[in-house]
Scaffold this motif. Structure first.
Motif, short mmCIF file in Angstrom:
data_model
loop_
_atom_site.label_atom_id
_atom_site.label_comp_id
_atom_site.label_asym_id
_atom_site.label_seq_id
_atom_site.Cartn_x
_atom_site.Cartn_y
_atom_site.Cartn_z
N GLN A 29 39.01 -10.30 48.82
CA GLN A 29 38.74 -9.02 49.48
C GLN A 29 39.51 -9.03 50.80
OE1 GLN A 29 34.57 -8.33 49.81
NE2 GLN A 29 34.79 -6.16 50.22
N ASN A 31 40.38 -7.61 54.51
CA ASN A 31 39.73 -6.87 55.58
C ASN A 31 40.69 -6.73 56.74
OD1 ASN A 31 37.09 -7.14 54.17
ND2 ASN A 31 37.55 -9.29 54.58
N LEU A 42 36.57 -14.80 46.69
CA LEU A 42 35.39 -14.57 45.88
C LEU A 42 35.43 -15.50 44.67
CD1 LEU A 42 35.49 -10.65 45.92
CD2 LEU A 42 34.45 -12.20 47.58
N GLY A 43 34.31 -16.16 44.38
CA GLY A 43 34.24 -17.08 43.24
C GLY A 43 33.89 -18.47 43.71
N ILE A 65 32.33 -20.86 53.61
CA ILE A 65 31.02 -20.21 53.65
C ILE A 65 30.00 -21.00 52.85
CG2 ILE A 65 29.74 -18.15 52.98
CD1 ILE A 65 32.26 -16.56 53.59
N GLU A 75 19.61 -25.52 47.74
CA GLU A 75 19.84 -24.17 47.24
C GLU A 75 19.65 -24.08 45.72
OE1 GLU A 75 23.63 -21.23 47.37
OE2 GLU A 75 23.50 -22.72 48.96
N ILE D 2 32.79 -12.65 62.84
CA ILE D 2 32.28 -12.50 61.49
C ILE D 2 30.86 -13.04 61.45
CG2 ILE D 2 32.47 -13.51 59.18
CD1 ILE D 2 35.47 -13.43 59.50
N ILE D 4 28.04 -14.32 58.82
CA ILE D 4 27.87 -14.74 57.43
C ILE D 4 26.38 -14.83 57.13
CG2 ILE D 4 28.33 -16.57 55.74
CD1 ILE D 4 30.80 -17.26 57.61
N PRO D 7 22.63 -17.11 51.55
CA PRO D 7 22.46 -16.68 50.17
C PRO D 7 21.05 -16.08 50.05
CG PRO D 7 23.12 -19.01 50.27
CD PRO D 7 22.81 -18.58 51.66
N GLN D 29 32.66 -4.00 58.90
CA GLN D 29 33.10 -3.94 57.52
C GLN D 29 32.22 -4.90 56.73
OE1 GLN D 29 37.29 -4.68 57.20
NE2 GLN D 29 37.43 -3.80 55.16
N LEU D 30 31.64 -4.41 55.64
CA LEU D 30 30.69 -5.20 54.88
C LEU D 30 31.38 -5.76 53.64
CD1 LEU D 30 27.57 -5.47 55.45
CD2 LEU D 30 27.26 -3.93 53.52
N ASN D 31 31.26 -7.08 53.43
CA ASN D 31 31.91 -7.71 52.29
C ASN D 31 30.88 -8.42 51.44
OD1 ASN D 31 34.57 -7.18 53.55
ND2 ASN D 31 33.70 -8.57 55.07
N THR D 32 30.67 -7.90 50.26
CA THR D 32 29.65 -8.47 49.39
C THR D 32 30.33 -9.38 48.40
OG1 THR D 32 29.90 -6.44 48.14
CG2 THR D 32 28.05 -6.55 49.65
N GLY D 33 30.60 -10.58 48.85
CA GLY D 33 31.25 -11.59 48.01
C GLY D 33 30.28 -12.13 46.99
N SER D 34 30.73 -13.16 46.29
CA SER D 34 29.94 -13.69 45.19
C SER D 34 28.52 -14.08 45.61
CB SER D 34 30.64 -14.90 44.57
OG SER D 34 31.26 -15.64 45.58
N GLU D 35 28.41 -14.98 46.59
CA GLU D 35 27.09 -15.50 46.90
C GLU D 35 26.53 -15.05 48.24
OE1 GLU D 35 27.10 -19.73 46.51
OE2 GLU D 35 27.96 -19.63 44.49
N GLN D 36 27.40 -14.89 49.22
CA GLN D 36 26.89 -14.61 50.55
C GLN D 36 27.60 -13.38 51.14
OE1 GLN D 36 27.21 -19.14 51.28
NE2 GLN D 36 25.99 -18.41 52.98
N VAL D 38 29.22 -11.11 53.90
CA VAL D 38 29.95 -11.38 55.13
C VAL D 38 30.18 -10.04 55.84
CG1 VAL D 38 32.13 -12.21 56.08
CG2 VAL D 38 31.07 -13.41 54.16
N LYS D 61 25.64 -18.20 59.61
CA LYS D 61 26.44 -18.60 60.77
C LYS D 61 27.33 -17.45 61.23
CE LYS D 61 29.39 -21.20 57.58
NZ LYS D 61 29.86 -22.54 57.20
#
Lengths: 341, 341, 341, 341
Positions: A29, A31, A42-43, A65, A75, D2, D4, D7, D29-36, D38, D61
């Motif tokens: 992604q 930005n 991502l992944g 991250i 987790e 940023i 973060i 999860p 800016q909102l980033n909805t990655g795989s797990e967390q 950002v 963090k």
């Protein structure tokens, strides 16, 4: 993982990074913030080194991250792991003491140590049989003979055995005579040894390296856990800092941090954590109060004549007094755990 | 060694210390200064641990006067040891460069690296074949196949080979394919490995531990030197501190200190010492000026696609530019050495 | 103090050292051991810098035997000093809590903080009015107005006040509104400020420097104690190390060490010691168990909107829960102290 | 910056963070990655503390992307700043030496020091007149009288003066007698003093703190630069680490890092950087080669009788020899700079 580009990075530089991300089978992604472009990966980035992208032109820094450890992480395993050492449970809310000399010096010394350990309430006997030292001119340990007599002494007093494995070549003999295999501070990142010991199925007492970060320690545990056979017991034993009043700086904050990030138990080593016998008792107390699942402590029938680590070893009287104090705090912690629920 | 008693130590306590000194076969001198009694040990105290007396009641502290290392010390060997690596001399006043990738990745990559190394004036090719990493999910090295192709590439370009030994089990194969055996930072105090490598007769490149003191490093060298077969080449590669702007803090003062205390040569590793490629050149220059006998540096035909340590590796252009600058300073240092005489 | 000559030091070099000792009005004892001559200084060496002799040719090293601090030392003052803060006693075996926000932000915030502090059992209100920060672009504190409203809030809830003095120019105004004057970590070796605050007669809370050794801290206390007016309260607040999981590394072994070497009380600061709110409670517990005389902790009615140090501040619920746990341990420690007698 | 999220952070928690960002007048800016998740902040985040968001529930963090310093940054001021000290230029590609004793002890001593400094080619005389020391029992400096005689000695030999300001109260008198005002390591984060000295218009020699990070140092410089009157000269003087072979660990990598991040010049202090006179010369050479704009070095007509810092001070012979070696390297660096163009 996030890749942060330098101010003024070119489109070409950004595309080179993006290309590498795609080649790694990951999505991304982009930005375009005010001053610096930020690229989110991502992944599953676990197999990518967090510094991999820093060699690209135009990259300012990278930030990881998610963790690189998985089997060790709370987790993916929210419940506490309780390590069962042939009936002695570590991590079940009790406080388990492991006590014994630094080095196994002979049958009389280890038997006397085992008797003392038992008298104070320890459940596990510690002792070192392989002792390569900082100077080639010093004592090197009794080796296999030492393991045998430690086992004999432990059995006589109904104790379990923890001892250090320093060398892959000894893994079978160490596993034969012990109940917990310890990995010493100097080997925290001896990854081959970690992988080997992780296949034994024996619980592994993993000491924090002398300058190991908590993150490195968790990744070292992942090596042990990788074969999914041996559980890990973290052992905080102090870290090297500029302070010289103590042998190491005992980092008790590691206890709640490990509890937060991992499901494996953690015990403390106030003997190496301080290096001075009259600091061991207050730091053992502090370890209980910090929430540790147990401790490992050096005792000796005659510290002044110990072959190694005499200055940080407790004699019988001091050890028994310490255990009285520790027991008062263990009860207090039970009361506190009841409050917390 | 000196034992300093606490203020108010009893005669009994003093006699206990004196008794132990006599039992160790040493003589002593008692100094009853104003407030605290000081006991000086006379004789060879090398086999006595410097903390041995600290467990005695009434003892305040102990101070070691003479070193615990002997074969490594300049005191007993005033002249510089010149290490002859099959014709390439280290420690003779020249400045020897060792260059190559972090990991051997394949024949093309290592051949191209060897060509680059040679073009810049390096005499020795570096590269790692066994690469256990901080995460079990990452690349682990080509192992013996890696050694073979590195040797082949080195021979093609007339270079010698330095590579790391991480495990006693590989000592023969590593010795077979290399000219200098490197002991990595994590193994600086792996005493069994030190003793083993010291018997090969090959020169040993001994990296300073990530939190190793200079005194511990000298004692580690003593382990290597103990068999009196392999000479040591010290490698300063930075130490762990609180500063995060660099991967390690490059401690160049180690160069003149080692030169003062030992007769063995010392080289510097500005790649690991900084961890950032654009700091490598200035720190290489500083290493020459500090008086190092050489350097070991990471180069790669394509750092952005290196399997490891890309961010601190130089590409061909940057490496060749660095070598031009280094050569100017090497000449300046020759002029300086002439002045010093 | 002991001066150790190099192996092979000449008689001339030894005589030069001896001459300087005599000129300083001290006596000496010459010890001609096996390899290196050792010269012991007899008399009060407190005014001599311990490095003074190291610039002499032929000198290897110097070792200080007796401390450089006297008024702070337990040696000359065996009984614990109990600091009486207008009726609240610190160092008498009780455990005193100081709580409040990092910065005084306004009357409502400080009143609400005082109410919370009192509700949890704290006896002393903390808060900062002068807040120069690491960036010139950030908030700098309410200054005298802040002191006034903190005093007002403390009085309303029957609390004492501790606040930081950062500048000699403010000593009168800070002394007017506070009961304990705090010297911050960055000023531990601001010797002029230490001397000034030591003349106020107010108890001085002396934070350990961010990289201060325990020995330097004791010498800093000596500056405060020099006027023999103000007692010192040591505050352990963590030290800077390589570990980044916490803001600082909380060195709880400082508690028993200070207790051993000095008669002044010591309290702990688990907020700065960790920098993370969910580590504060376990480290507060560990502080009690280590034997501290109290603690200073950051609380805030709304940490997420605090002007500073929000991440390490406890909200009301977490603070009250912590105090319940702390109280259980305080009782346990009373039991332990009874056992020790 | 940023933020973060953890999860499993809730939408509510994300919205709370977003609300705070909007209240600060920033975009996001909102980033909805795989797990967390950002969240990137857009706009000038300089006035927001980088830890501000860490107290919010659900936040894992925060990472700062752009610097918090601006006037100091090379980003906004690409060209080197050349500091003109009354005709002596620092930062113009030349190498300027500042030499003199630690303490001004009297007219004869400082005149003799000035003569020596000049003879070796130094352009600037150093010396301390205010010397509060680690023990209250030691020498405290000649104060204003010391400044006067240092100025007199410097003028006699055509030298400029650098001296330390330790206290706002002395800013006028120090500014009157000196050409560069030094801020010592212990005051690197004495922000009020930094702001005061920054208004004098005199160049400010800003020493790195004993445990100061390079990022903190740059922010400290920002305080000085804030009034846009006084230019900064960075002075690397070593940092505190676990190594005890040297007084500090001399971090020469700071030279190229500061050159990369800031437009202000940087000089090195090999005397404090090592603490041992026979390491000063090799480290001075290394400083030249690392690219420093100059150095500050302690010399004394009679180090063995110096009132302070004798062990790290050079006598006349050693100083003159060092300068010969330094000059060879300064010429070599001119050649290297020509190559680089």
């Amino acid at each position: 993982m996030i890749v942060i580009m330098k101010p003024g990075a070119t489109n070409q530089q950004i595309e080179t990074v993006v290309k590498r991300i795609k080649e790694s089978g990951l999505d991304f992604q982009l930005n375009t913030g005010s001053e610096q472009v930020v690229i989110g990966l991502l992944g599953d980035t676990r197999s990518i080194q967090d510094i991999a992208f820093r060699s690209y032109e135009g990259v300012d820094k990278t930030v990881r991250i998610s963790n690189t450890y998985k089997l060790t992480s709370r987790e993916f395993h929210p419940d506490d792991t309780i390590v069962d050492v042939d009936g002695v449970k570590i991590g079940d809310g009790s406080f388990v003491t492991m006590a014994g000399p630094c080095s196994v010096e002979g049958l009389d010394q280890i038997r006397e140590s085992a008797r003392m350990a038992k008298a104070g309430g320890a459940k596990i006997l510690r002792g070192g049989a392989f002792k390569p030292r900082t100077s080639p001119y010093a004592f090197q340990g009794l080796e296999e003979e030492g393991l045998k007599i430690m086992r004999q002494a432990a059995d006589e007093f109904g104790l379990k055995v923890i001892t250090e494995l320093m060398d892959e070549a000894h893994v079978d003999v160490v596993a034969e005579y012990s109940d917990i295999i310890q990995i010493g501070a100097r080997n925290m990142q001896n990854f081959k040894l970690l992988a080997t010991v992780g296949k034994t199925g024996k619980p592994v007492g993993l000491k924090r390296g002398i300058s190991g970060t908590i993150d490195e320690w968790l990744n070292a545990a992942e090596y042990v856990a990788f074969a999914e056979k041996s559980p890990v017991i973290f052992i905080e034993r102090g870290i090297r800092t500029y302070e010289t009043a103590t042998r190491n700086t005992f980092d008790l904050s590691a206890v709640p941090i490990i509890k937060k990030l991992s499901h494996f138990p953690i015990i403390v080593d106030p003997s190496h954590g301080t290096g001075v016998w009259d600091l061991v008792t207050p730091m053992a107390r502090a370890g209980v109060a910090a929430g540790a699942d147990g401790m490992i402590v050096e005792i000796h029938p005659d510290p002044a004549n110990a072959w190694s680590d005499g200055p940080q070893s407790l004699n019988e009287k001091n050890y028994l007094n310490m255990m009285k104090e520790v027991n008062v705090l263990v009860k207090a912690m039970e009361e506190i755990k009841a409050i917390q629920k």
